[in-house]
Design a protein around this motif. Structure first.
Motif, mmCIF file in Angstrom:
data_model
loop_
_atom_site.group_PDB
_atom_site.id
_atom_site.type_symbol
_atom_site.label_atom_id
_atom_site.label_comp_id
_atom_site.label_asym_id
_atom_site.label_seq_id
_atom_site.Cartn_x
_atom_site.Cartn_y
_atom_site.Cartn_z
ATOM 1 N N PRO A 1 0.807 -1.231 0.000
ATOM 2 C CA PRO A 1 0.000 0.000 0.000
ATOM 3 C C PRO A 1 0.836 1.276 0.000
ATOM 4 O O PRO A 1 0.456 2.261 -0.630
ATOM 5 C CB PRO A 1 -0.840 -0.088 1.274
ATOM 6 C CG PRO A 1 -0.558 -1.397 1.895
ATOM 7 C CD PRO A 1 0.534 -2.073 1.150
ATOM 8 N N LEU A 2 1.979 1.264 0.663
ATOM 9 C CA LEU A 2 2.840 2.439 0.695
ATOM 10 C C LEU A 2 3.405 2.727 -0.697
ATOM 11 O O LEU A 2 3.372 3.862 -1.170
ATOM 12 C CB LEU A 2 3.977 2.243 1.701
ATOM 13 C CG LEU A 2 4.980 3.380 1.816
ATOM 14 C CD1 LEU A 2 4.295 4.661 2.280
ATOM 15 C CD2 LEU A 2 6.091 2.990 2.779
ATOM 16 N N GLU A 3 3.887 1.689 -1.353
ATOM 17 C CA GLU A 3 4.426 1.858 -2.703
ATOM 18 C C GLU A 3 3.322 2.248 -3.677
ATOM 19 O O GLU A 3 3.540 3.054 -4.579
ATOM 20 C CB GLU A 3 5.141 0.586 -3.149
ATOM 21 C CG GLU A 3 6.401 0.316 -2.356
ATOM 22 C CD GLU A 3 7.162 -0.903 -2.845
ATOM 23 O OE1 GLU A 3 6.792 -1.489 -3.877
ATOM 24 O OE2 GLU A 3 8.159 -1.251 -2.189
ATOM 25 N N SER A 4 2.140 1.691 -3.478
ATOM 26 C CA SER A 4 1.005 2.034 -4.325
ATOM 27 C C SER A 4 0.697 3.523 -4.232
ATOM 28 O O SER A 4 0.446 4.189 -5.249
ATOM 29 C CB SER A 4 -0.206 1.204 -3.910
ATOM 30 O OG SER A 4 -1.321 1.545 -4.666
ATOM 31 N N LYS A 5 0.745 4.084 -3.022
ATOM 32 C CA LYS A 5 0.498 5.515 -2.837
ATOM 33 C C LYS A 5 1.584 6.352 -3.501
ATOM 34 O O LYS A 5 1.302 7.412 -4.064
ATOM 35 C CB LYS A 5 0.423 5.855 -1.350
ATOM 36 C CG LYS A 5 -0.840 5.391 -0.682
ATOM 37 C CD LYS A 5 -0.858 5.766 0.782
ATOM 38 C CE LYS A 5 -2.091 5.222 1.469
ATOM 39 N NZ LYS A 5 -2.113 5.539 2.901
ATOM 40 N N GLN A 6 2.818 5.882 -3.433
ATOM 41 C CA GLN A 6 3.912 6.634 -4.037
ATOM 42 C C GLN A 6 3.779 6.683 -5.557
ATOM 43 O O GLN A 6 3.971 7.733 -6.174
ATOM 44 C CB GLN A 6 5.256 6.021 -3.624
ATOM 45 C CG GLN A 6 5.531 6.199 -2.142
ATOM 46 C CD GLN A 6 6.663 5.323 -1.664
ATOM 47 O OE1 GLN A 6 6.815 4.196 -2.096
ATOM 48 N NE2 GLN A 6 7.463 5.865 -0.768
ATOM 49 N N VAL A 7 3.440 5.562 -6.154
ATOM 50 C CA VAL A 7 3.261 5.528 -7.609
ATOM 51 C C VAL A 7 1.996 6.291 -7.996
ATOM 52 O O VAL A 7 1.972 7.000 -9.007
ATOM 53 C CB VAL A 7 3.248 4.078 -8.129
ATOM 54 C CG1 VAL A 7 2.943 4.038 -9.620
ATOM 55 C CG2 VAL A 7 4.595 3.406 -7.849
ATOM 56 N N SER A 8 0.965 6.206 -7.175
ATOM 57 C CA SER A 8 -0.255 6.964 -7.428
ATOM 58 C C SER A 8 0.016 8.469 -7.411
ATOM 59 O O SER A 8 -0.584 9.227 -8.179
ATOM 60 C CB SER A 8 -1.324 6.599 -6.398
ATOM 61 O OG SER A 8 -2.536 7.219 -6.713
ATOM 62 N N ALA A 9 0.936 8.898 -6.551
ATOM 63 C CA ALA A 9 1.313 10.312 -6.524
ATOM 64 C C ALA A 9 1.934 10.729 -7.854
ATOM 65 O O ALA A 9 1.689 11.834 -8.338
ATOM 66 C CB ALA A 9 2.278 10.582 -5.369
ATOM 67 N N ILE A 10 2.715 9.851 -8.463
ATOM 68 C CA ILE A 10 3.292 10.157 -9.778
ATOM 69 C C ILE A 10 2.183 10.229 -10.818
ATOM 70 O O ILE A 10 2.192 11.104 -11.682
ATOM 71 C CB ILE A 10 4.363 9.120 -10.166
ATOM 72 C CG1 ILE A 10 5.568 9.272 -9.246
ATOM 73 C CG2 ILE A 10 4.781 9.294 -11.622
ATOM 74 C CD1 ILE A 10 6.642 8.263 -9.467
ATOM 75 N N VAL A 11 1.216 9.328 -10.727
ATOM 76 C CA VAL A 11 0.079 9.362 -11.654
ATOM 77 C C VAL A 11 -0.629 10.704 -11.554
ATOM 78 O O VAL A 11 -0.949 11.335 -12.562
ATOM 79 C CB VAL A 11 -0.911 8.206 -11.360
ATOM 80 C CG1 VAL A 11 -2.198 8.379 -12.149
ATOM 81 C CG2 VAL A 11 -0.266 6.867 -11.668
ATOM 82 N N ASN A 12 -0.865 11.167 -10.336
ATOM 83 C CA ASN A 12 -1.535 12.457 -10.160
ATOM 84 C C ASN A 12 -0.689 13.605 -10.675
ATOM 85 O O ASN A 12 -1.224 14.602 -11.165
ATOM 86 C CB ASN A 12 -1.897 12.666 -8.689
ATOM 87 C CG ASN A 12 -3.043 11.781 -8.277
ATOM 88 O OD1 ASN A 12 -3.972 11.566 -9.045
ATOM 89 N ND2 ASN A 12 -2.979 11.242 -7.081
ATOM 90 N N MET A 13 0.617 13.470 -10.598
ATOM 91 C CA MET A 13 1.487 14.508 -11.150
ATOM 92 C C MET A 13 1.423 14.507 -12.676
ATOM 93 O O MET A 13 1.594 15.543 -13.300
ATOM 94 C CB MET A 13 2.919 14.314 -10.668
ATOM 95 C CG MET A 13 3.048 14.550 -9.162
ATOM 96 S SD MET A 13 4.734 14.418 -8.617
ATOM 97 C CE MET A 13 5.248 16.094 -8.953
#
Length: 132
Positions: free
Chosen positions: A86-98
């Motif tokens: 879940p932590l890594e998922s949030k980090q990659v999701s942050a890139i998606v939002n960027m």
């Protein structure tokens, strides 16, 4: 041993772009996927995440885009939803939002300058990169 592992570097730049196009990703989406793939790979190389983005996941995102899906849902479905941590998922999701805001290249530059930032998991950490 029947199998011998070997490391293959992640394709970047024009090589990745050509591979995506050769696998039927429309040309108009290739640059976006190259930037996204490079940003996620940078997190892995720096040891921030263990997840390794793959050409297969980028091709799948390209297929969603070609079918008319928006950028965010395509990247979330093809890449983020497949990350177990879940932590890594949030980090990659942050890139998606960027990606939505067109800030991935700026974030990569900031990551290179500020490698000592302790956590990439929170939105506050990304806000630090956006200020720089």
């Amino acid at each position: 041993d029947r199998f011998t592992p070997f490391k293959v570097p992640f394709p970047e730049g024009q090589q990745l772009r050509r591979m995506l196009i050769a696998n039927d990703v429309p040309d108009r989406f290739a640059d976006l996927l190259v930037r996204f793939g490079a940003a996620v790979w940078d997190l892995h190389v720096k040891g921030t995440i263990k997840y390794q983005v793959t050409l297969r996941r980028l091709i799948e995102a390209g297929e969603y885009l070609a079918d008319g899906y928006a950028v965010i849902p395509s990247l979330e479905a093809a890449v983020v939803d497949g990350i177990d941590n879940p932590l890594e998922s949030k980090q990659v999701s942050a890139i998606v939002n960027m990606m939505r805001r067109g800030l991935v290249d700026q974030a990569r530059l900031a990551c290179n300058r500020l490698a000592a930032v302790p956590s990439w998991a929170s939105a506050a950490a990304w806000d630090i990169f956006l200020i720089v």
